[in-house]
Design a protein around this motif. Structure first.
Motif, short mmCIF file in Angstrom:
data_model
loop_
_atom_site.label_atom_id
_atom_site.label_comp_id
_atom_site.label_asym_id
_atom_site.label_seq_id
_atom_site.Cartn_x
_atom_site.Cartn_y
_atom_site.Cartn_z
N THR A 80 0.85 -1.19 0.00
CA THR A 80 0.00 0.00 0.00
C THR A 80 0.89 1.24 0.00
N SER A 81 0.39 2.30 -0.62
CA SER A 81 1.16 3.54 -0.70
C SER A 81 0.21 4.70 -0.98
N ASN A 82 0.57 5.89 -0.49
CA ASN A 82 -0.18 7.08 -0.85
C ASN A 82 0.22 7.58 -2.24
N ARG A 83 1.30 7.02 -2.80
CA ARG A 83 1.84 7.50 -4.07
C ARG A 83 1.73 6.42 -5.14
N ARG A 84 1.24 6.82 -6.30
CA ARG A 84 1.03 5.87 -7.38
C ARG A 84 2.33 5.23 -7.84
N HIS A 85 3.40 6.03 -7.89
CA HIS A 85 4.69 5.52 -8.35
C HIS A 85 5.65 5.29 -7.18
N LEU A 86 5.12 5.31 -5.95
CA LEU A 86 5.89 5.00 -4.74
C LEU A 86 6.93 6.05 -4.39
N MET A 87 7.03 7.10 -5.18
CA MET A 87 8.02 8.15 -4.95
C MET A 87 7.36 9.51 -5.12
N PRO A 88 7.83 10.54 -4.40
CA PRO A 88 7.22 11.87 -4.52
C PRO A 88 7.41 12.43 -5.91
N ARG A 89 6.42 13.21 -6.36
CA ARG A 89 6.46 13.78 -7.71
C ARG A 89 7.72 14.63 -7.93
#
Length: 287
Positions: free
Chosen positions: A175-184
């Motif tokens: 689970t992650s708050n980010r779609r690509h697992l890394m900040p934009r």
């Protein structure tokens, strides 16, 4: 004399490098937590989860992940899954709820929680799971990577399997708050500073591409928020007229400045306390 010295050296080396941990007794529990150094899978006596029928507003993600997990539990091919999106909308709760829902029919289905910081040692965990008759959901909650964080390379080994290949009896759910697992901004920084921007970004973004399932979780609307609370009230036998419940729930979410499954549960916890209702330990707070 030389023999005693050799024995002391051998004992010291054994302390520095202990023998491999014995295979865990997977029949001892439904769930385990991975701890390295020394390597061990600790059984969890009671899993912190809610019943799947209490998760409202995520029907499509629920049905997709349930179907995938059922295939896996039955020994059929299944995909790794990334559950991403809004905070407090039931991503980790869904993983644990599905495992609980399938346990009666598939007692060999186990869940193993792995912390992000322990990913560099994940290969040793897989070695303990490889070859076991049980099926394992490897669960990594709240997964994300920051600047200069090389842990994502360890995760690639789980997803791709390296030379040995990922064990057939293991599937990864994260689970992650980010779609690509890394900040934009991290991805944009790679694009702007690299000699070959497309290759630099590809190295980072390709990690999420290795998940066969992407399940998005979006903020709930007011009707879904209220339905969650009503569902909790019905499940725990709390009677309250609709107008009062609605007014209190809306005021609660206004003071929090957000709506989510987590906020709905927090209001319900307060309500249950005021009503003198004990919340059963087998239906704890959703994460």
């Amino acid at each position: 004399m030389k023999k005693k010295t050799a024995e002391r050296i051998a004992e010291a080396l054994e302390r520095l490098s202990p023998p491999p941990a014995p295979a865990p007794d997977f029949a001892a529990a439904q769930a385990f937590v991975w701890h390295p150094d020394p390597d061990r899978l600790l059984p969890v006596a009671q899993v912190n989860r809610v019943a799947i029928d209490l998760l409202v507003g995520i029907d499509r993600s629920r049905d997709t992940l349930l179907a995938n997990t059922t295939q896996f539990a039955a020994g059929l091919p299944a995909n790794n899954a990334l559950l991403w999106g809004a905070r407090g909308m039931g991503k980790s709760s869904l993983v644990k709820a599905i495992h609980g829902a399938l346990q009666p029919d598939y007692p060999q289905l186990k869940i193993v929680e792995v912390q992000r910081e322990d990913l560099p040692n994940i290969g040793r965990c897989l070695n303990l799971l490889r070859g076991a008759s049980e099926r394992f959901i490897l669960f990594c909650d709240d997964l994300s990577f920051g600047h200069d964080d090389a842990h994502y390379k360890s995760l690639k080994a789980v997803l791709d399997g390296g030379i040995e290949g990922r064990p057939d009896n293991v599937v990864l759910y994260a689970t992650s708050n980010r779609r690509h697992l890394m900040p934009r901004d991290m991805i944009e920084n790679e694009r702007s500073t690299a000699i070959s921007p497309s290759e630099a970004v590809e190295e980072k973004v390709s990690l999420s591409d290795r998940f066969g399932l992407w399940l998005g979780f979006h903020p709930c609307d007011q009707d879904e928020y209220l339905a969650m609370i009503r569902g909790y009230c019905d499940a725990y036998g709390i009677s309250m007229d609709e107008a009062t419940l609605r007014a209190e729930a809306i005021e609660w979410q206004a003071t929090r400045g957000s709506r989510s499954g987590r906020v709905a549960w927090q209001y319900f916890t307060d309500l249950a306390g005021r009503k003198g209702i004990s919340i059963a330990s087998d239906r704890p707070q959703p994460a």
